[in-house]
Motif scaffolding. Structure first.
Motif, short mmCIF file in Angstrom:
data_model
loop_
_atom_site.label_atom_id
_atom_site.label_comp_id
_atom_site.label_asym_id
_atom_site.label_seq_id
_atom_site.Cartn_x
_atom_site.Cartn_y
_atom_site.Cartn_z
N PRO A 1 0.82 -1.22 0.00
CA PRO A 1 0.00 0.00 0.00
C PRO A 1 0.85 1.27 0.00
CG PRO A 1 -0.83 -1.57 1.62
CD PRO A 1 0.51 -2.08 1.17
N GLY A 2 1.99 1.22 0.71
CA GLY A 2 2.88 2.39 0.74
C GLY A 2 3.39 2.75 -0.65
N TYR B 1 0.76 7.47 -6.24
CA TYR B 1 -0.31 8.46 -6.38
C TYR B 1 0.23 9.87 -6.13
CZ TYR B 1 -4.64 11.03 -5.68
OH TYR B 1 -5.65 11.96 -5.77
N ALA B 2 0.99 10.02 -5.04
CA ALA B 2 1.48 11.36 -4.68
C ALA B 2 2.40 11.93 -5.75
CB ALA B 2 2.20 11.29 -3.33
N THR B 3 3.31 11.11 -6.25
CA THR B 3 4.26 11.61 -7.25
C THR B 3 3.56 11.93 -8.57
OG1 THR B 3 4.85 9.32 -7.78
CG2 THR B 3 6.28 10.50 -6.25
N ALA C 1 -5.77 6.93 0.36
CA ALA C 1 -7.07 6.43 -0.10
C ALA C 1 -6.89 5.66 -1.40
CB ALA C 1 -8.04 7.60 -0.29
N ALA C 2 -6.00 6.15 -2.28
CA ALA C 2 -5.72 5.45 -3.53
C ALA C 2 -5.08 4.10 -3.28
CB ALA C 2 -4.80 6.31 -4.41
N SER D 1 -7.94 4.14 4.52
CA SER D 1 -8.60 5.38 4.92
C SER D 1 -7.86 6.02 6.09
CB SER D 1 -10.05 5.09 5.33
OG SER D 1 -10.68 6.26 5.79
N VAL D 2 -7.53 7.30 5.95
CA VAL D 2 -6.87 8.04 7.02
C VAL D 2 -7.66 9.32 7.28
CG1 VAL D 2 -4.59 7.14 6.40
CG2 VAL D 2 -5.33 9.32 5.47
#
Length: 363
Positions: free
Chosen positions: A249-250, A256-258, A286-287, A291-292
């Motif tokens: 997941p990390g 996603y972030a990049t 979330a991607a 969920s955070v």
């Protein structure tokens, strides 16, 4: 530096004091320095020298403070927004329960009415009296069982009606309480929005006082300060033993972030075209299917904390003592974040700002 822009430090202090007085009740500040006496106008070509590094450093410090306060207000806005969404959803669910309860109560009233009408059609005599008047003991005994069943059914119906009525009353009270909370959070959002806009406007005004060359030098000072902080962080040896590999997941969160690089920072935004700091981290995870919480403070409060020396790509780095900023760790001492208004999502040194701690969404 143009005419009428003679004291950057005085301008910075005046702007910040004005904004602080507007947003922090009960705090007193000394009046800003008096406006310097205008220069003689006998020579229309007279110009002032550019601001010194010391003056620009004072501007940089004031800008950092203004944007930090805007970040704090942004997270307060996000928190109020999330709570308002939750309360709205709860009100909708309560409304559904009230409708369903009323339908059930109407049905029970119809059943009770039917029983009353049947008794009326039977001459108005209760079932017990009819049994006493029965001609045969067998009929009496058969009827006795039906009476007991009828009594139990009637009692159960009355009990159910009472309980349903009580539930409806409680749902109505709960809905009213949620409406009050919703209104409170709407006011909190409005207050936070007002502060955000004032802080950003003050920062933009302060930057507008600079000439092009001074803005370029200010950007260099900001980059230098960030690099010095990053170098000191790396020199501390904090990453000496960091070799953690990203979880599945990390890796998805990092991807996603990049993929959002160079998209603009917009306060309160959580994609897809713009983000604020916690909007980026929450949507990245979330991607990844995790969920955070929406805000940086809640991400810091609720997620599992890990030592900086144990962090791995995908972990979230929380900055400042008030947890007002957050970024996603990429590895090799770098992070990705949505910095502040006027900037875009970028990769920077993980130690370029004061680190409060690290949290792991998928611990």
């Amino acid at each position: 530096m143009g005419r009428g822009k003679r004291s950057l430090i005085a301008a910075a202090v005046a702007v910040v004091c004005a904004v602080t007085v507007l947003t922090v009740p009960g705090t007193a500040f000394a009046a800003p320095n008096p406006t310097p006496t205008p220069l003689p106008t006998t020579n229309p070509t007279l110009t002032l020298p550019p601001a010194s590094d010391k003056e620009l450093e004072a501007v940089r410090t004031q800008l950092d403070a203004l944007y930090h306060d805007a970040a704090v207000a942004t997270e307060a806005y996000n928190a109020a927004e999330e709570q308002a969404k939750q309360q709205s959803a709860e009100i909708v669910e309560l409304a559904k329960k009230i409708v369903k309860g009323r339908e059930a109560l109407d049905d029970m009233k119809d059943r009770a009415g039917a029983a009353a009408r049947a008794q009326y059609r039977g001459g108005g005599l209760p079932d017990e009296a009819k049994l006493v008047l029965s001609d045969t003991p067998g009929a009496f005994l058969d009827g006795a069982g039906r009476v007991i069943q009828g009594q139990r059914a009637t009692k159960s119906l009355l009990t159910e009606m009472t309980r349903t009525q009580q539930d409806l009353e409680q749902y109505a009270k709960d809905a009213s309480a949620q409406w009050h909370k919703l209104e409170t959070n709407r006011k909190a959002k409005a207050t936070a929005q007002e502060k955000i806009e004032k802080q950003i406007a003050a920062a933009e005004k302060l930057e507008s006082e600079l000439e092009k060359e001074e803005k370029e030098r200010l950007a260099q000072l900001q980059a230098r300060a960030a690099q010095q902080a990053q170098t000191a962080w790396l020199d501390s040896g904090v990453l000496a033993d960091v070799d953690g590999q990203a979880s599945a997941p990390g890796k998805k969160a990092v991807q996603y972030a990049t993929a959002q690089l160079d998209k603009p920072y917009v306060w309160g935004a959580e994609g897809p075209d713009s983000f604020d700091c916690s909007g980026l981290t929450s949507q990245a995870w979330a991607a990844a299917g995790v969920s955070v919480p929406r805000t940086s403070q809640e991400q810091w409060r609720q997620l599992t904390r890990v030592d900086v020396g144990d962090m791995r790509p995908g972990d979230l780095i929380v900055y400042y003592d008030d947890a007002s900023h957050i970024a996603l760790y990429l590895g090799d001492g770098k992070m990705i974040h949505a910095p502040r208004p006027g900037r875009t999502i970028t990769i920077a040194g993980a130690g370029s700002m004061p680190i409060l701690g690290v949290v792991r969404p998928d611990a």
